[in-house]
Write a protein that holds these residues in place. Structure first.
Motif, short mmCIF file in Angstrom:
data_model
loop_
_atom_site.label_atom_id
_atom_site.label_comp_id
_atom_site.label_asym_id
_atom_site.label_seq_id
_atom_site.Cartn_x
_atom_site.Cartn_y
_atom_site.Cartn_z
N SER A 133 6.00 -8.31 -9.26
CA SER A 133 4.68 -7.94 -8.75
C SER A 133 3.82 -9.17 -8.58
O SER A 133 2.85 -9.16 -7.83
N TYR B 98 -5.00 -12.89 -11.17
CA TYR B 98 -5.83 -12.48 -10.03
C TYR B 98 -6.81 -13.59 -9.61
O TYR B 98 -7.14 -13.68 -8.42
N ASN C 241 -6.19 -2.60 -11.78
CA ASN C 241 -4.96 -2.63 -12.58
C ASN C 241 -5.04 -1.50 -13.61
O ASN C 241 -5.81 -1.57 -14.55
N ASP D 208 -2.46 -2.58 -9.02
CA ASP D 208 -1.33 -3.10 -9.80
C ASP D 208 -1.01 -2.02 -10.82
O ASP D 208 -1.76 -1.81 -11.78
N SER E 168 6.78 -2.85 -10.09
CA SER E 168 7.83 -3.82 -10.39
C SER E 168 8.82 -3.25 -11.39
O SER E 168 8.52 -2.29 -12.11
N ARG F 74 12.72 -10.44 -11.64
CA ARG F 74 11.83 -10.74 -10.52
C ARG F 74 12.05 -9.82 -9.32
O ARG F 74 12.33 -10.27 -8.20
C1 LIG Z 1 -1.06 -6.52 -14.95
C2 LIG Z 1 0.13 -7.33 -14.66
N1 LIG Z 1 0.50 -7.54 -13.40
C3 LIG Z 1 1.58 -8.27 -13.09
C4 LIG Z 1 2.36 -8.86 -14.07
C5 LIG Z 1 3.56 -9.65 -13.67
O1 LIG Z 1 4.61 -8.78 -13.42
P1 LIG Z 1 5.98 -9.19 -12.68
O2 LIG Z 1 6.94 -9.57 -13.74
O3 LIG Z 1 6.38 -7.95 -11.96
O4 LIG Z 1 5.68 -10.30 -11.75
C6 LIG Z 1 2.01 -8.68 -15.41
C7 LIG Z 1 2.82 -9.33 -16.47
O5 LIG Z 1 2.46 -9.36 -17.61
C8 LIG Z 1 0.87 -7.90 -15.71
O6 LIG Z 1 0.50 -7.69 -16.97
#
Ligand SMILES: Cc1ncc(COP(=O)(O)O)c(C=O)c1O
Length: 389
Positions: free
Chosen positions: A98, A126, A168, A200, A231, A242
């Motif tokens: 993600s 972000y 999120n 997210d 993800s 990934r």
């Molecule tokens: C809110 C949030 N988004 C994205 C990610 C990253 O996820 P990914 O491993 O799918 O890149 C994390 C990882 O801790 C997360 O907490």
């Protein structure tokens, strides 16, 4: 002046504090309750699906926006659970986690100078995502203890320059799960100001106390303007694989796909096949996952509270945000350093989730996606901690 320097863009943000804490934990042999990755094995059948894909020579580039089998599985899963029809041919883009999905989305749907609304505290990626895409972040506070936002403050953050809002839920670092009423407020503002919602939802299956997750895209009129990011990382305990994806309107997918193509060409092909397998595991798998994590949440909550931390009880995701006032340190960074070096437990200083470190002076985040043995060791070490205030 030399031009052999990092770019101005790169100079505007720091290295990830969360990832740095993992390196510090290793250096000090500390129990790592900082970065959110499981230290237990991934499900054997998902690993077997990945190994089988390699054995079957799925070892070359997948189609840039994702293997057809995975895009189909993503669309079927979303429809099964949320009753929203998604066209895998035009609306699904598979990326490298993600993390890349969010970056490709920001670069693919936001223009330099656009404003992007971000709730604070925020997942630390972000900020750099906004900087790299040339966007101007506008922060709206989520206030403890319930991490709610003030509807007037949110409304005031929208204007004609607003291009997108990032949500999120379930939320890292607070554990907040946005309610239907909150999402409806956000949806109404997105529609009023013609704004794109980027959600997210990578912790969507990690929920506690009967809380339900509502994808923003399922609210009336929102599928047309929402990019839903997800993800494999957290749901299937494979953060190193990934593989992530975006579900979006086809018009936005064209932008996301182009950026994704030139960032990475594609996500790992055999692991995409394993993801297609994993998404068919169904509701029992998700139920077991949440049941597994609630035990860990309750254990870490009890342990931290006994030690003197004030805890904000999470309704979702696998983090606990705490208040560290009882330990009498000047700020979160100092206390985190003491904790990792002297006590042997690593957490993440609250300030890595806030634009203004002063707002996070007494905050620290722990994660509990860890084996019993890891939590046992953390408990032994935390027992040495003294309340001073
Ligand atoms: C809110 C949030 N988004 C994205 C990610 C990253 O996820 P990914 O491993 O799918 O890149 C994390 C990882 O801790 C997360 O907490």
């Amino acid at each position: 002046m030399s031009k052999v320097t990092p770019s101005l863009k790169a100079a505007q943000f720091t290295e990830s504090v969360i990832r740095e804490m993992t390196r510090l934990a290793r250096r000090h042999n500390a129990v790592n309750l900082s970065q959110g990755f499981p230290d237990f094995p991934a499900p054997p059948d998902i690993k077997a699906a990945a190994a089988a894909a390699i054995d079957h020579d799925i070892n070359q580039y997948a189609i840039t926006w994702g293997s057809p089998r995975l895009r189909e599985a993503i669309a079927v899963d979303f429809h099964r659970r949320h009753k929203l029809t998604v066209d895998p041919e035009t609306q699904v883009t598979v990326c490298c986690g993600s993390t890349e999905t969010m970056m490709a989305t920001m670069l693919g749907v936001v223009d330099p100078g656009d404003e992007v609304i971000v709730f604070e505290p925020f997942y630390e990626n972000y900020g750099p995502d906004a900087i790299l895409s040339g966007a101007i972040p506008r922060f709206v506070p989520l206030r403890e203890p319930d991490w709610t936002f003030d509807p007037d403050e949110l409304a005031a953050a929208f204007n004609n320059h607003t291009r997108a809002i990032i949500i999120n839920t379930p939320n890292n670092p607070t554990g907040k799960v946005f309610s239907r009423e909150e999402l409806e407020r956000i949806a109404a503002l997105c529609q009023k100001w013609d704004v794109i919602a980027i959600t997210d939802e990578i912790y969507e299956h990690i929920l506690y106390d009967g809380t339900t997750h509502i994808p923003l895209a399922t609210l009336d009129g929102m599928a047309e303007r929402t990019v839903t990011i997800n993800s494999m990382s957290k749901t299937f305990s494979v953060t190193g694989w990934r593989v992530g994806w975006a579900i979006s309107p086809a018009t936005l997918a064209t932008g996301i796909r182009k950026v994704h193509d030139f960032l990475t060409v594609g996500a790992p092909a055999p692991l995409q096949e394993a993801a297609a397998f994993a998404l068919k595991l169904g509701d029992d798998y998700y139920r077991d996952l949440a049941a597994h994590y609630v035990v860990r949440r309750d254990r870490l909550l009890a342990m931290l509270e006994r030690t003197g931390f004030r805890c904000y009880r999470p309704s979702g995701a696998y983090y606990i945000m705490t208040d560290i006032s009882a330990f009498g340190f000047d700020n979160d960074v100092e206390f985190t350093r003491y904790l990792v070096q002297e006590i042997g437990v690593a957490g993440v200083p609250g300030s890595s989730f806030y634009r203004d470190p002063a707002r996070a002076r007494t905050k620290l985040r722990f994660c509990f996606c860890k084996r019993d043995e890891t939590l046992d060791e953390a408990e032994r070490r935390l027992a040495k901690l003294q309340v001073r205030a």
